[in-house]
Scaffold this motif. Structure first.
Motif, PDB file in Angstrom:
ATOM      1  N   TRP A 101       0.814  -1.195   0.000  1.00 19.30           N
ATOM      2  CA  TRP A 101       0.000   0.000   0.000  1.00 19.30           C
ATOM      3  C   TRP A 101       0.853   1.252   0.000  1.00 19.30           C
ATOM      4  N   LYS A 102       1.952   1.198   0.703  1.00 21.47           N
ATOM      5  CA  LYS A 102       2.823   2.370   0.786  1.00 21.47           C
ATOM      6  C   LYS A 102       3.325   2.768  -0.601  1.00 21.47           C
ATOM      7  N   ALA A 103       3.698   1.794  -1.419  1.00 21.91           N
ATOM      8  CA  ALA A 103       4.205   2.076  -2.762  1.00 21.91           C
ATOM      9  C   ALA A 103       3.135   2.726  -3.653  1.00 21.91           C
ATOM     10  N   ARG A 104       1.875   2.478  -3.347  1.00 25.01           N
ATOM     11  CA  ARG A 104       0.772   3.055  -4.122  1.00 25.01           C
ATOM     12  C   ARG A 104       0.267   4.367  -3.520  1.00 25.01           C
ATOM     13  N   GLY A 105       0.882   4.791  -2.417  1.00 29.27           N
ATOM     14  CA  GLY A 105       0.470   6.033  -1.779  1.00 29.27           C
ATOM     15  C   GLY A 105      -0.853   5.938  -1.046  1.00 29.27           C
ATOM     16  N   VAL A 106      -1.215   4.729  -0.600  1.00 30.13           N
ATOM     17  CA  VAL A 106      -2.476   4.502   0.098  1.00 30.13           C
ATOM     18  C   VAL A 106      -2.203   4.366   1.595  1.00 30.13           C
ATOM     19  N   LEU A 107      -2.973   5.106   2.390  1.00 29.24           N
ATOM     20  CA  LEU A 107      -2.870   4.954   3.838  1.00 29.24           C
ATOM     21  C   LEU A 107      -3.204   3.525   4.217  1.00 29.24           C
ATOM     22  N   ALA A 108      -2.449   2.960   5.163  1.00 28.39           N
ATOM     23  CA  ALA A 108      -2.698   1.581   5.568  1.00 28.39           C
ATOM     24  C   ALA A 108      -2.020   1.291   6.892  1.00 28.39           C
ATOM     25  N   PRO A 109      -2.705   0.544   7.774  1.00 26.61           N
ATOM     26  CA  PRO A 109      -2.020   0.082   8.980  1.00 26.61           C
ATOM     27  C   PRO A 109      -0.984  -0.967   8.597  1.00 26.61           C
ATOM     28  N   ARG A 110       0.078  -1.024   9.322  1.00 22.44           N
ATOM     29  CA  ARG A 110       1.132  -1.999   9.035  1.00 22.44           C
ATOM     30  C   ARG A 110       0.657  -3.392   9.434  1.00 22.44           C
ATOM     31  N   PRO A 111       0.657  -4.340   8.489  1.00 24.10           N
ATOM     32  CA  PRO A 111       0.209  -5.695   8.843  1.00 24.10           C
ATOM     33  C   PRO A 111       1.247  -6.419   9.686  1.00 24.10           C
ATOM     34  N   LYS A 112       0.767  -7.344  10.494  1.00 22.83           N
ATOM     35  CA  LYS A 112       1.658  -8.190  11.287  1.00 22.83           C
ATOM     36  C   LYS A 112       2.089  -9.364  10.424  1.00 22.83           C
ATOM     37  N   ILE A 113       3.318  -9.765  10.555  1.00 26.19           N
ATOM     38  CA  ILE A 113       3.823 -10.892   9.774  1.00 26.19           C
ATOM     39  C   ILE A 113       2.980 -12.128  10.080  1.00 26.19           C
TER      40      ILE A 113
END
Length: 126
Positions: free
Chosen positions: A1-13
């Motif tokens: 999501w970060k690469a697309r410029g979209v806000l997103a919570p960081r997923p857990k592995i």
């Protein structure tokens, strides 16, 4: 999501964005509500992961209305509809929300009159 410029919570592995519901600490809807509350007012939608699959969680009611009403023909199948088998679970799998393709279109046509603007105004006065 970060690469697309979209806000997103960081997923857990290994656990996506829903670790607590995966571990059955609380319901899936509690995780969705937390993400919604953390990101509402910061954009129209937020990127989430369910297992390793990217998904969009719509935050704005106007955008959700556009998707569900004006563009419904493009969004009628969902992941939940793949969980239930009509032959194995004839009662639960017949719900409109879980229907797919032509079956969904028929059920939506049957249910739509119950949700007309006039009926909604009577049920939920502003």
């Amino acid at each position: 999501w970060k690469a697309r410029g979209v806000l997103a919570p960081r997923p857990k592995i290994l656990f996506d964005n829903f670790i607590d519901s995966t571990l059955q600490k609380h319901h899936f809807s509690d995780d969705l509500t937390k993400i919604y509350n953390d990101y509402k007012g910061r954009g129209n939608f937020v990127g989430i992961y369910t297992t390793r699959t990217p998904r969009i969680l719509v935050l704005q009611p106007k955008l959700l209305k556009e998707i569900l009403i004006q563009n419904f023909k493009n969004f009628h199948n969902n992941d939940f509809s793949e969980i239930f088998n009509l032959e194995k679970n004839p009662i639960f799998s017949r719900k409109t929300f879980l229907a797919r393709d032509e079956d969904w279109k028929e059920r939506r046509t049957e249910a739509s009159p119950a949700f007309s603007s006039n009926r909604m105004k009577v049920l939920f006065p502003i």
